[in-house]
Design an enzyme around this catalytic site. Sequence first.
Site, PDB file in Angstrom:
ATOM      1  N   ASP A   1     -32.957  15.435   5.999  1.00 38.24           N
ATOM      2  CA  ASP A   1     -32.740  16.782   5.458  1.00 38.24           C
ATOM      3  C   ASP A   1     -34.110  17.388   5.189  1.00 38.24           C
ATOM      4  OD1 ASP A   1     -31.614  19.106   3.831  1.00 38.24           O
ATOM      5  OD2 ASP A   1     -29.788  17.930   4.137  1.00 38.24           O
TER       6      ASP A   1
ATOM      7  N   HIS B   1     -21.591  24.570  12.646  1.00 38.75           N
ATOM      8  CA  HIS B   1     -20.837  25.811  12.416  1.00 38.75           C
ATOM      9  C   HIS B   1     -21.661  26.855  11.641  1.00 38.75           C
ATOM     10  CE1 HIS B   1     -18.911  25.740   8.153  1.00 38.75           C
ATOM     11  NE2 HIS B   1     -20.074  25.136   8.119  1.00 38.75           N
TER      12      HIS B   1
HETATM   13  C1  LIG Z   1     -23.713  22.780   4.744  1.00 35.18           C
HETATM   14  S1  LIG Z   1     -24.848  21.551   4.279  1.00 35.18           S
HETATM   15  C2  LIG Z   1     -24.110  20.107   4.959  1.00 35.18           C
HETATM   16  C3  LIG Z   1     -24.566  18.868   4.255  1.00 35.18           C
HETATM   17  C4  LIG Z   1     -23.845  17.595   4.660  1.00 35.18           C
HETATM   18  N1  LIG Z   1     -24.023  17.304   6.070  1.00 35.18           N
HETATM   19  C5  LIG Z   1     -22.377  17.679   4.304  1.00 35.18           C
HETATM   20  O1  LIG Z   1     -21.556  17.336   5.134  1.00 35.18           O
HETATM   21  O2  LIG Z   1     -22.046  18.074   3.190  1.00 35.18           O
HETATM   22  C6  LIG Z   1     -26.201  21.856   5.354  1.00 35.18           C
HETATM   23  C7  LIG Z   1     -27.330  20.875   5.162  1.00 35.18           C
HETATM   24  O3  LIG Z   1     -28.303  21.110   6.153  1.00 35.18           O
HETATM   25  C8  LIG Z   1     -29.576  21.061   5.551  1.00 35.18           C
HETATM   26  N2  LIG Z   1     -30.474  21.861   6.388  1.00 35.18           N
HETATM   27  C9  LIG Z   1     -30.522  23.194   6.545  1.00 35.18           C
HETATM   28  N3  LIG Z   1     -31.445  23.561   7.417  1.00 35.18           N
HETATM   29  C10 LIG Z   1     -31.992  22.415   7.846  1.00 35.18           C
HETATM   30  C11 LIG Z   1     -33.004  22.130   8.788  1.00 35.18           C
HETATM   31  N4  LIG Z   1     -33.614  23.109   9.452  1.00 35.18           N
HETATM   32  N5  LIG Z   1     -33.313  20.848   9.008  1.00 35.18           N
HETATM   33  C12 LIG Z   1     -32.685  19.852   8.342  1.00 35.18           C
HETATM   34  N6  LIG Z   1     -31.715  20.051   7.433  1.00 35.18           N
HETATM   35  C13 LIG Z   1     -31.384  21.322   7.187  1.00 35.18           C
HETATM   36  C14 LIG Z   1     -29.362  21.622   4.191  1.00 35.18           C
HETATM   37  O4  LIG Z   1     -30.388  21.280   3.310  1.00 35.18           O
HETATM   38  C15 LIG Z   1     -28.024  21.014   3.823  1.00 35.18           C
HETATM   39  O5  LIG Z   1     -28.149  19.766   3.229  1.00 35.18           O
END
Ligand SMILES: C[S@@+](CC[C@H](N)C(=O)[O-])C[C@H]1O[C@@H](n2cnc3c(N)ncnc32)[C@H](O)[C@@H]1O
Length: 477
Positions: A279, A327
């Site tokens: 992350d 999504h």
């Molecule tokens: C909607 S959450 C989903 C988290 C987890 N996979 C879940 O199922 O609950 C989106 C996740 O993507 C991470 N994220 C957003 N942009 C990112 C990036 N460019 N690279 C890595 N992680 C990222 C956010 O910090 C967050 O933890």
Amino acid sequence: MVALAKKITKATEKLEAYMKSENLPLPSFDADAPADYPPLPADVQQSRQDIIHAAKELSLLAHGPREAVRWGIWEFLDVLALTAVNHYGLAKLVPIDSTITLAELQTKTPLDPINLARLVRLAMTNGIFREPSPGVIAHTSASRVLAEDENMQSWIGFNGEDIFPASAHVLQALKAYPEATSLTRTGFQFAFDTVDKEPMFATFGKDPDRARRMGRAMASLTGGEGYEPSYFVDVEKGGYDFSDLDAAGGTFVDVGGSHGFICVDLAARYRNMKFVVQDLQKTVDSAPKPLCADPQVAERITLMAHDFFTEQPIKGADVYYFRWIIHNYSTPYAVRILQNLIPALKPGARIIINDHCLREPGQENPWDERVMRRMDVVMLALLNAQERTEAEFRELFAAASDGFVFKGVTRAKGCRMSVIEAVWQPDRAAGAGGQAAGAAADNAAATAAPAAVTEEEAAATAAPVAASAEPKSEEAK
Ligand SMILES: C[S@@+](CC[C@H](N)C(=O)[O-])C[C@H]1O[C@@H](n2cnc3c(N)ncnc32)[C@H](O)[C@@H]1O
């Protein structure tokens, strides 16, 4: 109409009979009624769904089409009333077991008497609060949820104060930018005056309260029926079976995995596999240490900072997993995320997406259909993103590279999320033989060119998201 009414009667009798046979309290508007149904056997759950759907259809028929449409559009006023009730914390100001006069309630809020009364009374038409005698307010079971469930307060706040204004500006965004792919040209930016300035996540990154509210709202959503991680983890519930990988001591990478709660559950079940949770730095920094109490589990999970808009650093893993990630992005961004895996992929590597997968209209049970169609439009309003059908996921992988061989979609019974899987076969990629990444890039240039993702946009998307994810991760602890 009588057929619908009979269906409702039959299904209601079945539901009530079950509740009574199990000595469960019957549903009621009373403040002390249970806020949730317990897990129900499949046939009783079906009866519950039948009631909801048939009652809605019967109501529409009883209204008649013209009146149903005329007043249906006014549901946004219900949203306004609920948002105001939530914003001013009115539910917390009404005593749980007794009553309060509107006059006294008014002294506890900045609202004037007229506005307080009209917002509360509109909310009452949806079962939120009741007025046992004129000017006296008491809780119902629904308003009590608003008083006691902090994640629900955030859910209402995020929906009412972020998504609702964004939705109201979607037409403006679509008129100005009909291609609707950019993260900085959505209804959200038009609502909050940030067009071409920053994506929603960047806005939230600057405002910790708002970010926390979104995080808690997500926790409220994913803690609800049909989203439990056990649907992915528990093979008995239709989850994914990783026994072969476990036997081989394979590696599972959870891309955008927050604080790794999925990997913690998987590692508790599979005692040999290794896990990497990736992350953004901020999210990694805020993770609990250790990730869980069981050392045998914790020591097999590595948390690392990685931006999925850059090349995947974990080479040769067996699974790359994306839950609630794809999504969030329109196709050009999503293609980019998949292509960033390619240099790391070994033949046979599995790419698993865990998201909604839209079925043909009418194939879904009506409750799920409504939730998913609404979620799809929320993605439009906030991010110009989308929920996808199986065909759209297939096209997404194909646009990223021919080397992704689409395996199909599975979905555990009772779960709204699907498992969408592809396997990496580099010999299938155009220009195979060490050229896979280059070929994929060409492929993407052809497919994603019309709305290319700029580095600037990607960077702006990435960094601040962590802030919004933190509270979610906290909830997940
Ligand atoms: C909607 S959450 C989903 C988290 C987890 N996979 C879940 O199922 O609950 C989106 C996740 O993507 C991470 N994220 C957003 N942009 C990112 C990036 N460019 N690279 C890595 N992680 C990222 C956010 O910090 C967050 O933890």
